[in-house]
Design an enzyme around this catalytic site. Structure first.
Site, PDB file in Angstrom:
ATOM      1  N   THR A 110       0.829  -1.213   0.000  1.00 61.22           N
ATOM      2  CA  THR A 110       0.000   0.000   0.000  1.00 61.22           C
ATOM      3  C   THR A 110       0.863   1.262   0.000  1.00 61.22           C
ATOM      4  OG1 THR A 110      -0.190   0.058   2.404  1.00 61.22           O
ATOM      5  CG2 THR A 110      -1.875  -1.175   1.206  1.00 61.22           C
ATOM      6  N   TYR A 111       0.188   2.363  -0.306  1.00 59.19           N
ATOM      7  CA  TYR A 111       0.843   3.673  -0.431  1.00 59.19           C
ATOM      8  C   TYR A 111      -0.063   4.687   0.248  1.00 59.19           C
ATOM      9  CZ  TYR A 111       3.077   7.610  -2.841  1.00 59.19           C
ATOM     10  OH  TYR A 111       3.755   8.764  -3.139  1.00 59.19           O
ATOM     11  N   ALA A 164      -2.005   7.964   0.950  1.00 57.56           N
ATOM     12  CA  ALA A 164      -2.455   9.049   0.067  1.00 57.56           C
ATOM     13  C   ALA A 164      -1.645  10.316   0.324  1.00 57.56           C
ATOM     14  CB  ALA A 164      -3.931   9.304   0.284  1.00 57.56           C
ATOM     15  N   HIS A 217       1.019  -0.142  -4.757  1.00 56.73           N
ATOM     16  CA  HIS A 217      -0.193   0.670  -4.875  1.00 56.73           C
ATOM     17  C   HIS A 217       0.271   2.098  -5.149  1.00 56.73           C
ATOM     18  CE1 HIS A 217      -2.960  -2.087  -2.271  1.00 56.73           C
ATOM     19  NE2 HIS A 217      -2.000  -2.786  -2.841  1.00 56.73           N
ATOM     20  N   ARG A 259      -7.425   6.187  -6.087  1.00 58.39           N
ATOM     21  CA  ARG A 259      -7.573   7.601  -5.771  1.00 58.39           C
ATOM     22  C   ARG A 259      -6.921   7.920  -4.433  1.00 58.39           C
ATOM     23  NH1 ARG A 259     -13.118  10.196  -3.694  1.00 58.39           N
ATOM     24  NH2 ARG A 259     -12.308   9.159  -1.830  1.00 58.39           N
ATOM     25  N   GLY A 260      -7.218   7.097  -3.415  1.00 53.89           N
ATOM     26  CA  GLY A 260      -6.760   7.390  -2.057  1.00 53.89           C
ATOM     27  C   GLY A 260      -7.776   8.250  -1.333  1.00 53.89           C
ATOM     28  N   ASP A 261      -7.568   8.390  -0.047  1.00 53.33           N
ATOM     29  CA  ASP A 261      -8.466   9.212   0.780  1.00 53.33           C
ATOM     30  C   ASP A 261      -7.695  10.380   1.324  1.00 53.33           C
ATOM     31  OD1 ASP A 261     -10.908   7.775   0.661  1.00 53.33           O
ATOM     32  OD2 ASP A 261      -9.925   6.211   1.843  1.00 53.33           O
ATOM     33  N   ALA A 286      -9.477   7.796  -9.552  1.00 47.89           N
ATOM     34  CA  ALA A 286      -8.586   6.725 -10.011  1.00 47.89           C
ATOM     35  C   ALA A 286      -8.652   6.551 -11.524  1.00 47.89           C
ATOM     36  CB  ALA A 286      -8.952   5.420  -9.305  1.00 47.89           C
ATOM     37  N   HIS A 335      -7.292 -12.183  -3.062  1.00 47.70           N
ATOM     38  CA  HIS A 335      -6.222 -11.261  -2.673  1.00 47.70           C
ATOM     39  C   HIS A 335      -6.326 -11.102  -1.159  1.00 47.70           C
ATOM     40  CE1 HIS A 335      -3.477  -7.803  -3.102  1.00 47.70           C
ATOM     41  NE2 HIS A 335      -4.264  -7.136  -2.294  1.00 47.70           N
TER      42      HIS A 335
HETATM   43  P1  FAD Z   1     -12.277   6.020  -7.326  1.00 51.81           P
HETATM   44  O1  FAD Z   1     -12.416   4.859  -8.236  1.00 51.81           O
HETATM   45  O2  FAD Z   1     -11.777   7.303  -7.906  1.00 51.81           O
HETATM   46  O3  FAD Z   1     -13.702   6.265  -6.643  1.00 51.81           O
HETATM   47  C1  FAD Z   1     -13.816   7.074  -5.495  1.00 51.81           C
HETATM   48  C2  FAD Z   1     -15.226   7.612  -5.362  1.00 51.81           C
HETATM   49  O4  FAD Z   1     -15.465   8.583  -6.374  1.00 51.81           O
HETATM   50  C3  FAD Z   1     -16.342   6.565  -5.540  1.00 51.81           C
HETATM   51  O5  FAD Z   1     -17.388   6.922  -4.677  1.00 51.81           O
HETATM   52  C4  FAD Z   1     -16.748   6.716  -6.993  1.00 51.81           C
HETATM   53  O6  FAD Z   1     -18.099   6.335  -7.202  1.00 51.81           O
HETATM   54  C5  FAD Z   1     -16.562   8.220  -7.202  1.00 51.81           C
HETATM   55  N1  FAD Z   1     -16.187   8.586  -8.560  1.00 51.81           N
HETATM   56  C6  FAD Z   1     -15.282   7.970  -9.355  1.00 51.81           C
HETATM   57  N2  FAD Z   1     -15.172   8.616 -10.541  1.00 51.81           N
HETATM   58  C7  FAD Z   1     -16.009   9.671 -10.472  1.00 51.81           C
HETATM   59  C8  FAD Z   1     -16.364  10.740 -11.363  1.00 51.81           C
HETATM   60  N3  FAD Z   1     -15.785  10.823 -12.578  1.00 51.81           N
HETATM   61  N4  FAD Z   1     -17.274  11.653 -10.960  1.00 51.81           N
HETATM   62  C9  FAD Z   1     -17.865  11.566  -9.736  1.00 51.81           C
HETATM   63  N5  FAD Z   1     -17.584  10.579  -8.846  1.00 51.81           N
HETATM   64  C10 FAD Z   1     -16.659   9.653  -9.214  1.00 51.81           C
HETATM   65  N6  FAD Z   1      -5.993   3.775  -0.055  1.00 51.81           N
HETATM   66  C11 FAD Z   1      -4.750   4.300   0.121  1.00 51.81           C
HETATM   67  O7  FAD Z   1      -4.625   5.454   0.541  1.00 51.81           O
HETATM   68  N7  FAD Z   1      -3.629   3.583  -0.185  1.00 51.81           N
HETATM   69  C12 FAD Z   1      -3.684   2.315  -0.676  1.00 51.81           C
HETATM   70  O8  FAD Z   1      -2.658   1.709  -0.934  1.00 51.81           O
HETATM   71  C13 FAD Z   1      -4.974   1.723  -0.861  1.00 51.81           C
HETATM   72  N8  FAD Z   1      -5.115   0.481  -1.374  1.00 51.81           N
HETATM   73  C14 FAD Z   1      -6.366  -0.027  -1.609  1.00 51.81           C
HETATM   74  C15 FAD Z   1      -6.492  -1.283  -2.214  1.00 51.81           C
HETATM   75  C16 FAD Z   1      -7.740  -1.827  -2.485  1.00 51.81           C
HETATM   76  C17 FAD Z   1      -7.831  -3.180  -3.149  1.00 51.81           C
HETATM   77  C18 FAD Z   1      -8.910  -1.113  -2.125  1.00 51.81           C
HETATM   78  C19 FAD Z   1     -10.262  -1.699  -2.374  1.00 51.81           C
HETATM   79  C20 FAD Z   1      -8.796   0.145  -1.543  1.00 51.81           C
HETATM   80  C21 FAD Z   1      -7.540   0.704  -1.287  1.00 51.81           C
HETATM   81  N9  FAD Z   1      -7.380   1.974  -0.732  1.00 51.81           N
HETATM   82  C22 FAD Z   1      -6.124   2.510  -0.537  1.00 51.81           C
HETATM   83  C23 FAD Z   1      -8.566   2.768  -0.339  1.00 51.81           C
HETATM   84  C24 FAD Z   1      -9.011   3.694  -1.482  1.00 51.81           C
HETATM   85  O9  FAD Z   1      -8.005   4.647  -1.770  1.00 51.81           O
HETATM   86  C25 FAD Z   1     -10.277   4.402  -1.006  1.00 51.81           C
HETATM   87  O10 FAD Z   1     -11.326   3.490  -0.909  1.00 51.81           O
HETATM   88  C26 FAD Z   1     -10.689   5.620  -1.803  1.00 51.81           C
HETATM   89  O11 FAD Z   1     -11.748   6.269  -1.092  1.00 51.81           O
HETATM   90  C27 FAD Z   1     -11.213   5.354  -3.195  1.00 51.81           C
HETATM   91  O12 FAD Z   1     -10.230   4.955  -4.037  1.00 51.81           O
HETATM   92  P2  FAD Z   1     -10.627   4.404  -5.514  1.00 51.81           P
HETATM   93  O13 FAD Z   1      -9.360   4.175  -6.225  1.00 51.81           O
HETATM   94  O14 FAD Z   1     -11.593   3.313  -5.415  1.00 51.81           O
HETATM   95  O15 FAD Z   1     -11.357   5.724  -6.083  1.00 51.81           O
END
Ligand code: FAD
Length: 278
Positions: A41-42, A44, A69, A99-101, A116, A259
């Site tokens: 993981t990485y 945010a 990540h 995307r990250g939080d 993302a 996974h």
């Molecule tokens: P996105 O796919 O961008 O989605 C995020 C939110 O935005 C969703 O509600 C989606 O519906 C909405 N959205 C997407 N595109 C749009 C758009 N164009 N317009 C409006 N709304 C949109 N976090 C970390 O910080 N580091 C990690 O290493 C990490 N690893 C993870 C690994 C896995 C397998 C999982 C499931 C999660 C991980 N997370 C990690 C947590 C993740 O970063 C969070 O859940 C974050 O809130 C969303 O990331 P995402 O890539 O799913 O975002």
């Protein structure tokens, strides 16, 4: 039955030398099972950047297939591309693009990318097919999505931007996974969607984390875990039963692999692994 499936392990980057020692010991044990890859993981906004690099560097020095990540929130495109160049130079071919939080109170702001899907598009634009791109999927819906269907639409956009496969947030409801995959297929989303599996070892931390990430612990499981109180041996034994049964059902339902969120501990994951006979 499991020959064509992908089994992988997730790690987080330790903050201390003691944590690194623990990680190295546990990875060497886990690696004997020949997983497809280890992901790391990485934080945010780059909050774990150096420790993620140190973990990835060590995994590569052991010749281990590694999938770092990478989150995009709070980062500039130049920084993001620099990290990807680094990974490419290390012979890395798989990235988990997220995307990250925004951690509250960290002041992380700005950044060039909001979702993302934009990171996936950026990787494809600059690196072509070099990287196999994994993305996150949420069978029980991403907690910030306005509703399930909007979340599915956003997932489709992310896949169409160039994702090769997805790893799910962990869950304990097989039906949620099956429904999610079915809905994806109906929308023409054909990529493998690998369930993320969280072994159960500690009730209070699992409950806290699940609330934050929107994963449901079914009531009957919660009530059993609560009843064990501080009896960690019983929590682990019950957790291993529940999660092994979950994995069996998922594999039987056609999941393309598993996974494991190892939390840098080999034993809870290997207990499930061995009981599955992978
Ligand atoms: P996105 O796919 O961008 O989605 C995020 C939110 O935005 C969703 O509600 C989606 O519906 C909405 N959205 C997407 N595109 C749009 C758009 N164009 N317009 C409006 N709304 C949109 N976090 C970390 O910080 N580091 C990690 O290493 C990490 N690893 C993870 C690994 C896995 C397998 C999982 C499931 C999660 C991980 N997370 C990690 C947590 C993740 O970063 C969070 O859940 C974050 O809130 C969303 O990331 P995402 O890539 O799913 O975002």
């Amino acid at each position: 039955m499991n020959e064509d499936k992908t089994f992988s392990f997730e790690l987080f980057p330790p903050k201390t030398e003691k944590g690194f020692e623990n990680l190295r010991r546990n990875v060497l044990v886990l690696n004997e099972r020949r997983p497809a890859f280890f992901s790391c993981t990485y934080g945010a906004g780059g909050s774990t950047r150096d420790n993620t690099f140190a973990t990835v560097d060590w995994l590569r020095s052991q010749g281990i297939d590694t999938a770092p990540h990478l989150t995009c929130i709070g980062n500039s495109i130049a920084e993001t591309l620099g990290i990807l160049e680094r990974y490419k130079g290390q012979g890395i071919h798989r990235i988990v693009a997220l995307r990250g939080d925004r951690p509250s109170g960290t002041g992380i702001g700005g950044g060039d990318l909001s979702y993302a899907s934009e990171l996936v598009a950026l990787i494809r634009e600059h690196f072509g097919d070099h990287f196999h791109i994994e993305v996150a999927a949420y069978p029980e819906m991403h907690p910030q999505a306005p509703n399930f269907l909007a979340d599915l639409d956003n997932f489709r956009i992310k896949v169409e931007a160039g994702a090769d496969s997805a790893i799910t947030q962990y869950f304990y409801n097989v039906d949620a996974y099956e429904h999610f995959v079915e809905q994806c297929r109906q929308r023409g989303i054909g990529i493998p969607i690998v369930p993320g599996i969280m072994p159960i070892t500690n009730y209070s931390s699992l409950a806290r984390f699940s609330d934050a990430c929107g994963a449901e612990i079914p009531r009957w499981i919660r009530k059993r875990l609560e009843a064990y109180g501080d009896d960690s041996a019983s929590i682990r034994a019950f957790g291993a039963d529940v999660v092994t049964a979950l994995c069996e059902k998922l594999l039987a339902a056609g999941a393309p692999g598993l996974h494991f969120y190892t939390m840098n501990q080999a034993a809870p994951t290997l207990e499930i692994w061995d009981r599955l006979g992978i």
